[in-house]
Enzyme design. Structure first.
Site, PDB file in Angstrom:
ATOM      1  CB  SER A  62      33.865  44.039  48.084  1.00 33.61           C
ATOM      2  OG  SER A  62      34.672  45.201  48.084  1.00 33.61           O
ATOM      3  CE  LYS A  63      37.594  40.673  40.573  1.00 32.11           C
ATOM      4  NZ  LYS A  63      37.984  41.988  40.093  1.00 32.11           N
ATOM      5  NE  ARG A  64      32.952  48.539  43.712  1.00 32.25           N
ATOM      6  CZ  ARG A  64      32.056  49.012  44.589  1.00 32.25           C
ATOM      7  NH1 ARG A  64      32.378  49.967  45.431  1.00 32.25           N
ATOM      8  NH2 ARG A  64      30.829  48.535  44.589  1.00 32.25           N
TER       9      ARG A  64
END
Ligand code: GLU
Length: 490
Positions: free
Chosen positions: A258-260
């Site tokens: 994920s981007k997170r």
């Protein structure tokens, strides 16, 4: 003739998973001398994000993945933007209605929400299908007149009419045959209230009309496959082949990349900058190296891990696609980049990425190729060029504390003075012979000479091959840096 398509929705930037889907489609097409299509699936107006279609085009262009047919260059089977194909979908949905394969449904969202709540409490789940569709407000239960009246009012969706209790067989090139009972499925909405088709409907109609032979997409679409199969059956069309690519997991292997996770652990998830996030490009990755790494997410390349795009086109093999999730590894991605950089010839590297070498060129002039030869193997990312070039451009700003500690036992004043003499009397390229001889006479090890010289010139005990570096810098610069170390460390 194989025809494949990459069909992103312009709902944001392309991420690693999307780019891998594009790449595998592209490789599959090239491997089979087929056609690679880019189709923009923009029927969900509420999720459309400004600029994302351009971003997709630019990212593919950066990676040298060129579609044969796409919304901008067109092609025989266009338009390639779904929002421009409304009439086509209207025609095809009518065919399904006429053949009793689809029906109008007039339920309000409140009515559906209530039914969902009750079903969830009683049965743990809600499905609008053959089992309960009679209880709802749709053309299957209403008279023709009532239906016509409600259609007139315009507030309706069109649903797929699934049969009750039949086996739906689907086949996937990676996973083999998948069997689902139709009772597990829903009468999926095919046309929405706004007159736009849903993903399922537009996707199947377009894959058929665009003569797609193999659908290659992410595993998240596998659960939709039985619905797609039912749609092909409803039209009486042959379904294409399907290949669902494994999930890309984050480095810990727990959960999707994920981007997170990227933000937290300092790695990009987009090919190019998007808003405030930098991409692989800005971080100094070569597009071919980025693709070479991404290809390894789900495709076991075998012994030869480092490949150009052309080599991957030749070797791409559906049989080598894995089922299990592929764990993302940023260190590996950087290593692959390093291998690609090292394989470049100096002049081609400079020609291809001139901007990165401007400062170095200004400092070393016609010795640029030699200088690049010295730093090339040390580069992991193109962005390292600055740091690695620094010793050619600037005197050390400060000395690395650890390196100073390591030379603490050396008599810098004495070794430095001998070195100065040697530099003045000899060609820099012959300095090693001098150190050897002078070392024997004065009982000083070669290592002591080299370390003092290296710290003086580079500021630390690391850096490119020393003697060639000195020959590029010349005697004046070498002596100036040496004198400074002597004065500061004696
Ligand atoms: N538009 C879908 C997406 O955004 C494409 C899925 C497919 O390839 O069928 O991923």
């Amino acid at each position: 003739m194989e025809r494949v398509r990459f069909a992103p929705s312009p709902t944001g930037p392309l991420h690693i998973g999307g780019l891998r889907t594009a790449l595998f489609n592209y490789l599959y097409a090239r491997k089979h001398n087929g056609v690679f299509i880019l189709r923009v699936e923009d029927t969900d107006q509420t999720r459309k994000v400004e600029g994302s279609e351009e971003y997709i085009h630019q990212s593919l262009a950066w990676c040298n993945i060129t579609p044969d047919e796409d919304p901008t260059k067109g092609g025989e089977f266009g338009p390639y933007r779904q929002s421009e194909r409304k009439e086509i979908y209207a025609d095809y949905i009518q065919k399904l209605i006429d053949n009793d394969k689809a029906y109008y449904a007039f339920d309000s969202s409140e009515e559906l929400a209530t039914a969902r709540d009750i079903a969830e409490k009683e049965k743990g789940g809600f499905k609008y299908n053959a089992e309960n569709r009679n209880a709802f407000k749709n053309s299957l239960g209403l008279t023709q007149q009532e239906t016509a009246q409600l259609i007139e009012e315009g507030n309706y969706v069109i649903r797929l009419k699934t049969e009750s209790d039949i086996d739906v067989l689907t086949s996937d090139l990676v996973r083999g045959t998948v069997r689902v009972n139709s009772n597990e499925l829903e009468d999926k909405i095919l046309m929405k209230k706004d007159g736009m088709p849903t993903y399922h409907f537009a996707n199947v109609v377009d894959d058929h009309l665009m003569k797609i032979t193999t659908v290659i997409r992410g595993e998240e679409w596998l659960p939709s496959l039985p619905i797609h199969q039912l749609l092909y059956d409803a039209f009486g069309w042959d379904a294409p082949k399907f290949m669902h690519l494994p999930l890309i997991l984050n480095p810990s292997g727990k959960g999707k990349l994920s981007k997170r996770d990227g933000d937290k652990n300092g790695y990009p998830v987009f090919p190019m900058a998007w808003n405030e996030s930098t991409g692989y490009k800005e971080n100094g990755f070569l597009p071919q190296a980025h693709l070479n790494y991404i290809a390894q997410l789900g495709w076991s390349l075998g012994e030869k891990e480092i490949m150009s795009l052309e080599e991957m086109e030749k070797t791409f093999d559906v049989k080598a696609i894995q089922k299990g999730g592929a764990r993302f590894d940023y260190e590996k991605a950087k290593w692959v980049n390093q291998q690609h950089l090292a394989a470049f010839g100096e002049s081609i590297l400079i020609e291809t990425y001139p901007n990165y070498f401007d400062k170095l060129k200004e400092a070393v002039g016609d010795k640029l190729i030699d200088a690049v030869g010295l730093i090339k193997e040390r580069l992991v990312l193109l962005n390292d060029v600055d740091a690695e070039s620094d010793c050619f451009i600037n005197d050390p700003n400060e000395y690395d504390a650890k390196s100073i500690k390591r030379i603490a036992k050396i008599d810098v004043a004495n070794v430095g003075a001998l070195l100065k003499k040697g530099i003045l009397k000899n060609e820099l390229s012959e300095l090693k012979d001098f150190m050897q001889q002078c070392g024997e006479e004065n009982e000083i090890g070669m290592g002591a000479f080299m370390q003092v010289l290296r710290v003086a010139v580079v500021g630390s005990l690391s850096g490119p091959n020393l003697i060639p570096l000195l020959t590029i810098l010349g005697k004046d610069v070498t002596l100036r840096r040496l004198e400074r170390l002597i004065s500061e460390q004696s």
